[in-house]
Design a protein around this motif. Structure first.
Motif, PDB file in Angstrom:
ATOM      1  N   GLU A   1       0.784  -1.295  -0.166  1.00  0.00           N
ATOM      2  CA  GLU A   1      -0.040  -0.283  -0.154  1.00  0.00           C
ATOM      3  C   GLU A   1       0.944   0.761  -0.003  1.00  0.00           C
ATOM      4  OE1 GLU A   1      -3.386   0.733   0.845  1.00  0.00           O
ATOM      5  OE2 GLU A   1      -4.301  -1.543   0.894  1.00  0.00           O
ATOM      6  N   LEU A   2       0.900   1.705  -0.805  1.00  0.00           N
ATOM      7  CA  LEU A   2       1.004   3.122  -1.533  1.00  0.00           C
ATOM      8  C   LEU A   2       0.943   4.223  -0.953  1.00  0.00           C
ATOM      9  CD1 LEU A   2       3.502   1.799  -4.240  1.00  0.00           C
ATOM     10  CD2 LEU A   2       4.376   1.571  -1.741  1.00  0.00           C
ATOM     11  N   GLU A   3       1.301   5.904  -1.105  1.00  0.00           N
ATOM     12  CA  GLU A   3       1.258   6.938  -1.046  1.00  0.00           C
ATOM     13  C   GLU A   3       2.074   7.585  -2.111  1.00  0.00           C
ATOM     14  OE1 GLU A   3      -0.621   9.597   1.896  1.00  0.00           O
ATOM     15  OE2 GLU A   3      -1.861   7.637   2.951  1.00  0.00           O
ATOM     16  N   ILE A   4       1.324   7.982  -3.099  1.00  0.00           N
ATOM     17  CA  ILE A   4       1.755   8.812  -4.160  1.00  0.00           C
ATOM     18  C   ILE A   4       1.829  11.158  -3.759  1.00  0.00           C
ATOM     19  CG2 ILE A   4       2.597   9.146  -6.015  1.00  0.00           C
ATOM     20  CD1 ILE A   4       3.461   6.143  -6.264  1.00  0.00           C
ATOM     21  N   PRO A   5       2.537  11.604  -3.674  1.00  0.00           N
ATOM     22  CA  PRO A   5       1.491  12.566  -4.314  1.00  0.00           C
ATOM     23  C   PRO A   5       1.165  13.064  -5.560  1.00  0.00           C
ATOM     24  CG  PRO A   5       3.668  13.094  -3.103  1.00  0.00           C
ATOM     25  CD  PRO A   5       3.441  11.763  -3.582  1.00  0.00           C
ATOM     26  N   GLN A   6      -0.182  13.089  -5.412  1.00  0.00           N
ATOM     27  CA  GLN A   6      -1.404  13.459  -6.632  1.00  0.00           C
ATOM     28  C   GLN A   6       0.750  14.402  -8.433  1.00  0.00           C
ATOM     29  OE1 GLN A   6      -3.694  12.415  -7.633  1.00  0.00           O
ATOM     30  NE2 GLN A   6      -3.920  12.151  -9.655  1.00  0.00           N
ATOM     31  N   GLU A   7       1.030  15.568  -7.962  1.00  0.00           N
ATOM     32  CA  GLU A   7       1.978  15.746  -8.639  1.00  0.00           C
ATOM     33  C   GLU A   7       2.773  15.246  -9.090  1.00  0.00           C
ATOM     34  OE1 GLU A   7       1.368  16.929  -5.553  1.00  0.00           O
ATOM     35  OE2 GLU A   7       2.925  17.930  -4.722  1.00  0.00           O
ATOM     36  N   LEU A   8       2.986  13.851  -8.899  1.00  0.00           N
ATOM     37  CA  LEU A   8       4.199  12.833  -9.100  1.00  0.00           C
ATOM     38  C   LEU A   8       4.062  12.636 -10.240  1.00  0.00           C
ATOM     39  CD1 LEU A   8       6.359  11.872  -6.039  1.00  0.00           C
ATOM     40  CD2 LEU A   8       6.669  13.446  -7.461  1.00  0.00           C
ATOM     41  N   PHE A   9       2.625  12.931 -10.355  1.00  0.00           N
ATOM     42  CA  PHE A   9       1.819  11.982 -11.406  1.00  0.00           C
ATOM     43  C   PHE A   9       2.148  12.711 -12.665  1.00  0.00           C
ATOM     44  CE2 PHE A   9      -0.653   9.382  -8.256  1.00  0.00           C
ATOM     45  CZ  PHE A   9      -0.189   8.264  -8.179  1.00  0.00           C
ATOM     46  N   ALA A  10       2.866  13.342 -12.855  1.00  0.00           N
ATOM     47  CA  ALA A  10       2.937  14.244 -13.881  1.00  0.00           C
ATOM     48  C   ALA A  10       4.222  13.937 -14.716  1.00  0.00           C
ATOM     49  CB  ALA A  10       2.395  15.927 -13.501  1.00  0.00           C
ATOM     50  N   ILE A  11       5.040  13.368 -13.585  1.00  0.00           N
ATOM     51  CA  ILE A  11       6.911  13.920 -14.499  1.00  0.00           C
ATOM     52  C   ILE A  11       6.717  12.465 -15.483  1.00  0.00           C
ATOM     53  CG2 ILE A  11       9.085  13.055 -13.872  1.00  0.00           C
ATOM     54  CD1 ILE A  11       7.546  13.248 -10.784  1.00  0.00           C
ATOM     55  N   GLN A  12       7.772  12.301 -16.766  1.00  0.00           N
ATOM     56  CA  GLN A  12       6.931  11.282 -17.301  1.00  0.00           C
ATOM     57  C   GLN A  12       8.360  10.902 -18.245  1.00  0.00           C
ATOM     58  OE1 GLN A  12       4.655  11.775 -21.028  1.00  0.00           O
ATOM     59  NE2 GLN A  12       3.913  14.103 -19.900  1.00  0.00           N
ATOM     60  N   LYS A  13       8.394  10.486 -18.706  1.00  0.00           N
ATOM     61  CA  LYS A  13      10.162  10.032 -19.433  1.00  0.00           C
ATOM     62  C   LYS A  13       9.901  10.949 -20.676  1.00  0.00           C
ATOM     63  CE  LYS A  13      13.532   6.756 -20.117  1.00  0.00           C
ATOM     64  NZ  LYS A  13      13.638   5.158 -20.155  1.00  0.00           N
ATOM     65  N   TYR A  14      10.716  11.637 -20.813  1.00  0.00           N
ATOM     66  CA  TYR A  14      11.196  12.236 -22.649  1.00  0.00           C
ATOM     67  C   TYR A  14      12.420  11.761 -22.735  1.00  0.00           C
ATOM     68  CZ  TYR A  14       7.943  15.405 -20.350  1.00  0.00           C
ATOM     69  OH  TYR A  14       6.705  15.693 -20.169  1.00  0.00           O
ATOM     70  N   SER A  15      12.226  11.811 -24.272  1.00  0.00           N
ATOM     71  CA  SER A  15      13.314  11.101 -25.469  1.00  0.00           C
ATOM     72  C   SER A  15      13.732  12.215 -26.141  1.00  0.00           C
ATOM     73  CB  SER A  15      12.992  10.269 -26.172  1.00  0.00           C
ATOM     74  OG  SER A  15      13.825  10.154 -27.543  1.00  0.00           O
ATOM     75  N   THR A  16      15.012  13.074 -25.966  1.00  0.00           N
ATOM     76  CA  THR A  16      15.188  14.406 -26.641  1.00  0.00           C
ATOM     77  C   THR A  16      16.413  14.395 -27.618  1.00  0.00           C
ATOM     78  OG1 THR A  16      16.991  14.728 -25.148  1.00  0.00           O
ATOM     79  CG2 THR A  16      15.265  15.508 -24.081  1.00  0.00           C
ATOM     80  N   ALA A  17      16.229  14.909 -28.064  1.00  0.00           N
ATOM     81  CA  ALA A  17      17.454  14.977 -29.108  1.00  0.00           C
ATOM     82  C   ALA A  17      18.716  16.344 -28.668  1.00  0.00           C
ATOM     83  CB  ALA A  17      17.233  15.505 -30.590  1.00  0.00           C
ATOM     84  N   VAL A  18      20.170  16.281 -28.399  1.00  0.00           N
ATOM     85  CA  VAL A  18      20.579  17.499 -28.129  1.00  0.00           C
ATOM     86  C   VAL A  18      21.325  18.545 -29.703  1.00  0.00           C
ATOM     87  CG1 VAL A  18      23.504  17.875 -28.064  1.00  0.00           C
ATOM     88  CG2 VAL A  18      22.347  15.792 -27.193  1.00  0.00           C
ATOM     89  N   THR A  19      20.653  19.309 -29.047  1.00  0.00           N
ATOM     90  CA  THR A  19      20.416  20.355 -30.654  1.00  0.00           C
ATOM     91  C   THR A  19      21.826  21.555 -30.375  1.00  0.00           C
ATOM     92  OG1 THR A  19      18.874  21.563 -29.383  1.00  0.00           O
ATOM     93  CG2 THR A  19      18.301  20.599 -31.266  1.00  0.00           C
ATOM     94  N   SER A  20      22.383  21.530 -29.208  1.00  0.00           N
ATOM     95  CA  SER A  20      23.100  22.168 -28.957  1.00  0.00           C
ATOM     96  C   SER A  20      23.913  22.091 -28.103  1.00  0.00           C
ATOM     97  CB  SER A  20      22.672  24.179 -29.251  1.00  0.00           C
ATOM     98  OG  SER A  20      23.585  24.838 -28.604  1.00  0.00           O
TER      99      SER A  20
END
Lengths: 373, 150
Positions: free
Chosen positions: A120-139
């Motif tokens: 049984e866990l408690e996780i603050p709601q705002e943490l569900f907004a955290i995502q993994k992003y794939s990015t490309a280095v532009t500079s």
């Protein structure tokens, strides 16, 4: 020719192979926890994971990312979570990061909890907004001999919603002799208005796993994964005078906040930005902030250089950034106005700044900071 | 010398990429216990005491931190600069967490320098481990003796 000399090694090899099979079998039986249910926030969300991994990585595999600056090595103490189920006593590796109150409240370091049974866990709601992003280095641009500006274009998802002052965790892939992924936290230097490309300022740490990769291997066009947005360092209040104090790469979240204010016309407040560096060659973004001063009359950029012995033309503040802060609080900043302070830099700089600020009657509760540790 | 399971485990933690990119052993191929033993023998030969060295280095580190990443002069004989980075590093012997602080001490009369970290200071003080030959943070006792004016 007799081959009897091969018998002994053959027998030893056969016994070893049988032992290995037995050990693997026992390991499979003992460490096979099967499927485990994680009930989050009183059953509002229930996920099924394969037991045996850490809680931090089990959640991450379900796209629930808890903040973690070290990526699960129990060195940052950030990945705290309330585990309502009994998972045994706190481990020695957790103790340096938890207060007595937190321990009483069943807060654990998720990287140190092995998922073996339903939890049984408690996780603050705002943490569900955290995502993994794939990015490309532009500079990639050198700002100083040991400081780099990195720009990353978001590929998947293509946009991010974050608050100025927050940070991201870079996921550094294995390289050279480094056989596992490493995660490190870097503050976002760009403003939230720029939601498809993020800027970061990275300082080279001698021997650092992530910064060595960034300074020696990462190049424009490469892909880099990150997890974001994280952290609660952000703008507060509406009318108070703002005293921003940063050193080195502590520039990043302050820059994000200030440019966000400028873009959103939050420009009625008096803002004093004290930026401390050791020598003239360590100063960067000076013109950028001087240009901001021209557009925003109540914004003041005050760079302070500790050692100006190599630049006789420097006319700005000299000495420690806290000395510049003290000079301004004494003579240039209206005393009667309520004040807030935003600090980012080394613990030494932050502690010294807090001492100065409180001696000039800035309330401790109005001092927000992002300490480097 | 034969390594105990604890030392073997510690030596694994010291490999590149576990705690730091470079690790702690450099290009030294000796077993961990032999590295420590050789440095302990060298300390005896040079007549230096580990506690005394650690005390001196702690004093310089403490003074350097006041400089907020600026070089400061300490009692006229040393320049000290402490650089601070975000995060903590665990000791490979698993007995503590240490700030990512690097300390550069310059002995003004000789110009000799010593580079160490908060973690390497702990490794010296508690484990008599000065890191393997070729490691960036390897400290030679003869250099420590010169820089500290012992």
């Amino acid at each position: 020719m007799s081959l009897s000399f091969l018998v002994a090694p053959f027998v030893v090899g056969a016994i070893s192979a049988v032992m290995a099979v037995i050990i693997s079998f026992i390991d499979m039986l003992v460490n096979n926890y099967g499927e485990v249910k994680l009930s989050i926030n009183s059953g509002k969300r229930v996920i099924t994971v394969k037991g045996g991994s850490s809680l931090l990585s089990s959640l991450a595999r379900q796209n629930i990312f808890l903040p973690s600056a070290c990526g699960g090595r129990a060195t940052c103490g950030v990945c705290k979570i309330k585990v309502k189920s009994d998972v045994g006593p706190h481990l020695p590796t957790e103790l340096p990061f938890l207060t007595k109150e937190e321990m009483r409240d069943k807060i654990r370091l998720s990287c140190q909890i092995k998922v073996k049974t339903n939890l049984e866990l408690e996780i603050p709601q705002e943490l569900f907004a955290i995502q993994k992003y794939s990015t490309a280095v532009t500079s990639i641009r050198n700002l100083t001999p040991d400081m780099r500006e990195i720009k990353l274009s978001l590929k998947d998802p293509e946009q991010i919603d974050f608050k100025a002052g927050q940070y991201a965790q870079f996921i550094i892939p294995p390289y050279g002799k480094i056989k596992q992924e490493t995660q490190r936290a870097y503050s976002i230097a760009s403003g939230p208005g720029q939601n498809s490309e993020l800027e970061f300022i990275v300082r080279l740490v001698p021997g650092g796993i992530a910064t060595t990769y960034i300074f020696t291997l990462l190049k424009e066009g490469d892909t880099l994964d990150l997890v974001a947005p994280l952290g609660d360092f952000r703008l507060h209040g509406t009318n108070e005078d703002m005293l921003c104090i940063a050193g080195g790469s502590g520039m990043a979240p302050i820059k994000s906040i200030l440019f966000d204010m400028s873009e959103n016309k939050i420009t009625r407040r008096n803002v004093y930005y004290f930026f401390g560096v050791a020598t003239p060659k360590d100063l960067f973004y000076q013109k950028m902030f001087e240009d901001l001063e021209k557009k925003w009359p109540s914004f003041h950029f005050i760079p302070a250089i500790a050692d100006v012995s190599t630049d006789s033309t420097w006319k700005g503040e000299t000495g420690l950034v806290t000395a510049a802060l003290e000079n301004y609080l004494t003579a240039k900043i209206p005393k009667q106005n309520p004040k807030q302070a935003y600090l980012c830099g080394s613990p030494g700089m932050i502690n010294a700044s807090i001492k100065v600020l409180t001696s000039y009657n800035v309330n401790q509760a109005d001092i927000y900071y992002d300490k480097f540790s | 010398m034969k390594m105990s399971p604890e030392y073997k485990q510690t030596a694994l933690q010291m490999q590149p990429g576990i705690i730091t990119a470079e690790g702690f052993l450099g290009n030294d191929t000796r077993p961990l216990v032999d590295i420590i033993q050789a440095d302990e023998e060298q300390a005896t030969r040079l007549n230096v005491e580990w506690d005394k060295i650690a005390g001196h280095l702690q004093e310089l580190y403490k003074a350097g931190k006041q400089g907020q990443e600026r070089t400061i002069e300490f009692i006229g004989k040393w320049n000290v600069k402490v650089d601070e980075s975000r995060g903590l590093l665990p000791c490979p012997f698993k007995d503590g967490l240490f700030h990512k602080h690097t300390i550069l001490v310059t002995h003004k009369p000789s110009g000799k320098q010593l580079l160490f970290s908060e973690l390497s200071l702990h490794l010296l003080e508690k484990h008599h481990f000065l890191q393997g030959k070729g490691s960036s943070f390897r400290m030679e006792l003869s250099e420590i003796k010169t820089v500290l004016d012992l």
